[in-house]
Design a protein around this motif. Sequence first.
Motif, PDB file in Angstrom:
ATOM      1  N   SER A 127       0.817  -1.215   0.000  1.00  0.00           N
ATOM      2  CA  SER A 127       0.000   0.000   0.000  1.00  0.00           C
ATOM      3  C   SER A 127       0.848   1.261   0.000  1.00  0.00           C
ATOM      4  N   THR A 128       2.106   1.178   0.451  1.00  0.00           N
ATOM      5  CA  THR A 128       2.962   2.366   0.464  1.00  0.00           C
ATOM      6  C   THR A 128       3.467   2.724  -0.927  1.00  0.00           C
ATOM      7  N   LEU A 129       3.235   1.849  -1.919  1.00  0.00           N
ATOM      8  CA  LEU A 129       3.705   2.086  -3.284  1.00  0.00           C
ATOM      9  C   LEU A 129       2.642   2.726  -4.165  1.00  0.00           C
ATOM     10  N   ALA A 130       1.544   3.192  -3.571  1.00  0.00           N
ATOM     11  CA  ALA A 130       0.411   3.657  -4.369  1.00  0.00           C
ATOM     12  C   ALA A 130       0.778   4.790  -5.321  1.00  0.00           C
ATOM     13  N   GLU A 131       1.709   5.653  -4.943  1.00  0.00           N
ATOM     14  CA  GLU A 131       2.090   6.767  -5.818  1.00  0.00           C
ATOM     15  C   GLU A 131       3.102   6.363  -6.882  1.00  0.00           C
ATOM     16  N   GLU A 132       3.600   5.131  -6.803  1.00  0.00           N
ATOM     17  CA  GLU A 132       4.580   4.675  -7.782  1.00  0.00           C
ATOM     18  C   GLU A 132       4.039   3.546  -8.651  1.00  0.00           C
TER      19      GLU A 132
END
Length: 486
Positions: free
Chosen positions: A218-223
């Motif tokens: 979920s921490t990769l949502a902007e990538e």
Amino acid sequence: MPVSPSTNQQPQAQLTRVLRLPAIVLFGLTYMSPVAVFTTYGIVDEQTRGHLPAAYVLALAVMLLTAHSYGRMVRAFPEAGSAYKYAQRAFGGHVGFLTGWALMLDYLFLPMISFLLAGIYLHAQFPAIPQQVWSIGLLLIVLAFNILGVKFLSRVTAVIMGATAVLLFLFILLAGTKTQASPGQMFDSFVPGSGQWSLLTGGAAILALGFLGFDAVSTLAEEAHDPRRTVPLGILLTTVIGGLLFVLMAWLGELVRPGGGFADPDSAGAELMNSVGGAALGTAFTFIYVLNCFGSAMVSQASVARIIFSMGRDGVLPRRPFGNLHPRFRTPVGPLVLVSLVAVLSAVLSLNDAVVMVNFGALAAFSMVNLSVIKHCLYRRGHITPLSWLLDGLLPTLGFLSTVWLWTSLTGTTFTVGLIWMAAGIVLLAVITRGFTRRPPELRMDEGEIDAEGEAGADTVGGTGAGAPAGVTAHALRADRKGPLT
């Protein structure tokens, strides 16, 4: 209003969308580390009296409920920040800050645990080199890899998972020929006896640590390309694939060594591998295990750095150095360095000291994500349907209750460390907000811009694949584009 005044004064740094679904799933599985089943194998097998597979099934069921909640929230807010961002959007800046603070306790120490484990195993193979030298050396390599960016990390994780797949295939193939269980005992490890449910709960609470990969996704949502589709699907696939691998490995281990009986529960994984494939498989296991420690440290460092970056970009933490990106690699170097400095403690702390600090923050954050779905996706919805009651009401409620259930199984030491950490967070929050008289600085979004289903408003840019999270105005995006994103 799209952004707060403080945010409007300084353009926001944006991460780059370079990841597709296969890379996202590999990232999550590398974080979870399929061979991690052998890290706590002997300990939990002994605690559950030979019912390790049942404990994994219970942990998987609990994690699937929470993974569903993460998927619902990432559809609404496809931004870096994970549980911190979701709690912030649902309950406001104060709750969001404390949720992110709890999660950082987990993430800050996870890379250190990986460095500790890798150092311990490498020192056992090469006694002339101290464990601390191995740990610090791997730490510096991981820092360098993370600065190069997630696109580079995705290639490294593919190599690690390929090597791991070969080891697991050999284990599955050989374990089938080494089973010591009779046909009538094949599935005994899945059926707990009377009075053993409390043992399974305690075991599942420990095993929950191994499922943290879906949260890292979920921490990769902007990538991620098309984050509202790929990230929720990546979360689900990571949880299911990783969980089923854990269950399968645990079950095969029970067939080879019914009832356990390991000389040292801490090294049960290596002992089990030697039972299945002799010294050759045991040596290969050590190599792949260290490789997985390296990969897990690499992606866990990347995840926590993005949470710190998100908090720094929002002004909750100092924007310099935490809210800025490297001008060439577009990676959060400041947060990465901070996480590496914390991980240097691997040179002085024991493995037990590090482990007790982890699960408190993870289960606290999981609980808040489940509550965030109820608040944002159900409570704010004008028209509630039977499907929304199921997806945004019943399932998150079960997820919340089950994580609280696991939470109560943690040790007293874990609670002591966790509560001290939370008290420090409250003090820091009081300083930031001048005695709670001000709201913590945060990126503000008009509630009409993203509804509970995660649909972008007409006057926003980005959304799916445009290089910025939904809700950032075109003016803010243009102001931030000082150079090409790579």
